[in-house]
Design an enzyme around this catalytic site. Structure first.
Site, mmCIF file in Angstrom:
data_model
loop_
_atom_site.group_PDB
_atom_site.id
_atom_site.type_symbol
_atom_site.label_atom_id
_atom_site.label_comp_id
_atom_site.label_asym_id
_atom_site.label_seq_id
_atom_site.Cartn_x
_atom_site.Cartn_y
_atom_site.Cartn_z
ATOM 1 N N ASP A 183 0.859 -1.183 0.000
ATOM 2 C CA ASP A 183 0.000 0.000 0.000
ATOM 3 C C ASP A 183 0.898 1.236 0.000
ATOM 4 O OD1 ASP A 183 -2.240 1.530 0.107
ATOM 5 O OD2 ASP A 183 -2.806 1.035 2.155
ATOM 6 N N GLU A 235 -6.297 4.776 -9.306
ATOM 7 C CA GLU A 235 -7.562 5.303 -8.798
ATOM 8 C C GLU A 235 -8.170 6.395 -9.671
ATOM 9 O OE1 GLU A 235 -9.550 6.306 -4.523
ATOM 10 O OE2 GLU A 235 -7.654 5.268 -4.721
ATOM 11 N N LYS A 273 -9.443 1.640 -9.813
ATOM 12 C CA LYS A 273 -10.018 1.823 -8.474
ATOM 13 C C LYS A 273 -11.162 2.824 -8.522
ATOM 14 C CE LYS A 273 -7.411 1.788 -4.370
ATOM 15 N NZ LYS A 273 -6.240 2.215 -3.599
ATOM 16 N N THR A 320 -12.982 0.590 -3.871
ATOM 17 C CA THR A 320 -12.349 1.125 -2.676
ATOM 18 C C THR A 320 -13.368 1.887 -1.826
ATOM 19 O OG1 THR A 320 -10.424 2.374 -1.902
ATOM 20 C CG2 THR A 320 -11.575 3.264 -3.820
ATOM 21 N N PHE A 360 -12.056 -1.156 4.210
ATOM 22 C CA PHE A 360 -11.093 -0.342 4.960
ATOM 23 C C PHE A 360 -11.156 -0.654 6.449
ATOM 24 C CE2 PHE A 360 -9.950 3.596 2.210
ATOM 25 C CZ PHE A 360 -9.572 2.766 1.175
#
Length: 316
Positions: free
Chosen positions: A16, A93, A129, A153, A175
């Site tokens: 990440d 993303e 994403k 996400t 998350f």
């Protein structure tokens, strides 16, 4: 054996970070980025050429949209560099400001894929994403039909997870740590035992639901606050972990037990839930944590994209 190696026996590890040196160090299978990580990496001298090349590209091709194209190219440039050092996929993303815009999200995804293909990188190595809004779900459904894989996400609830799986999304990223943050504040607690951590429980529930009802969508636990959360989800399809926690796992010796299992999930007492737009919106609305964290996450990613744009303006 250290716990990083032990964890790899049960779960695919994803880095990440947008920092290529960190990815080289830990040799994960996949990597993921977001506007906050790219913004952080853009401040490192070593990565300035990736920014400068994108600025030149934006100026030469963009016209009035030079700034927007430059940002798009920055994300692709970082993705390209990351793909040189990992065997798997990189997540790129879509602008968080498109979280409620299906057509805008599709357009941005196609721009990313076109730029990657221009660089000789096949779409199979890219995950687009998207925020797990209803509009994000619709965009993912369309992209997956085109063979463009999606990573959903800003996911905080089972309703979001079910909608994404029904849409055929390749991957979801619930998350964990942000769920914990909300509950600590709401319940006035300093900490939770790892097996009672609200983020861990949320991902475990999604994992069991997916495996019990035979969804192909993979689950990638994300946004961890501590190593205990990570270890409590050993057995999850994938886990995306920050360099700081990867280092802690590497420095810790000991066996890692598999906590999540598709076989055990089959025995879970769960009922199948149908999710359409109305029920999706209601389920998210009824979950105060999911409502607040989804909105906050979109705002913060958008804020960091704006900061990145200001950085670019100074170079153009």
């Amino acid at each position: 054996m250290n716990k990083f190696e032990g964890l790899k026996k049960h779960t695919v590890i994803v880095a990440d970070t947008g920092e290529i040196d960190e990815i080289k160090k830990y040799k994960p299978t996949d990597a993921t980025t977001n506007p906050s990580l790219i913004l952080k990496a853009s401040e490192i001298e070593e990565y300035k050429p990736l920014i400068e090349e994108a600025v030149q590209y934006g100026k030469s091709k963009g016209g009035q949209k030079a700034k927007e194209l430059t940002i798009t190219k920055i994300f692709v440039n970082f993705g390209k560099e990351i793909l040189k050092v990992i065997p798997g996929r990189v997540s790129t993303e879509v602008d968080a400001r498109l979280s409620f815009d299906v057509e805008g999200s599709l357009k941005k995804a196609h721009e990313y894929i076109a730029l990657y293909e221009e660089a000789g990188i096949p779409k199979e190595r890219i995950l687009i994403k998207l925020a797990s809004t209803w509009e994000g779900v619709l965009a993912a459904s369309e992209l997956e039909k085109e063979g463009i894989h999606c990573n959903m996400t800003l996911m905080f609830s089972l309703g979001q997870a079910i909608a994404c799986a029904e849409a055929g999304a390749t991957l979801i990223s619930p998350f964990v740590g942000r769920i914990l943050d909300w509950y600590k504040k709401a319940e006035g607690k300093e900490s939770y035992p790892a097996d009672e951590d609200p983020g861990v429980l949320s991902v475990t529930n999604i994992f069991n639901y997916y495996k019990k009802f035979g969804y192909n969508t993979q689950i990638m636990g994300a946004s961890f606050r501590n190593v205990d959360e990570v270890l409590e989800l050993a057995g999850c399809d994938l886990l995306t972990i920050s360099p700081k926690l990867l280092q802690e796992l590497t420095d810790s010796e000991g066996a890692v037990a598999q906590k999540l299992s598709a076989d055990r999930a089959q025995k879970a007492e769960l009922e199948k839930i149908g999710v359409d737009e109305k029920s999706f919106r209601w389920m998210v609305n009824e979950d105060a944590m999911a409502t607040e964290k989804l909105a906050e996450g979109i705002r913060n990613f958008a804020k960091d994209t704006v900061k990145l744009e200001k950085l670019i303006e100074g170079l153009m």
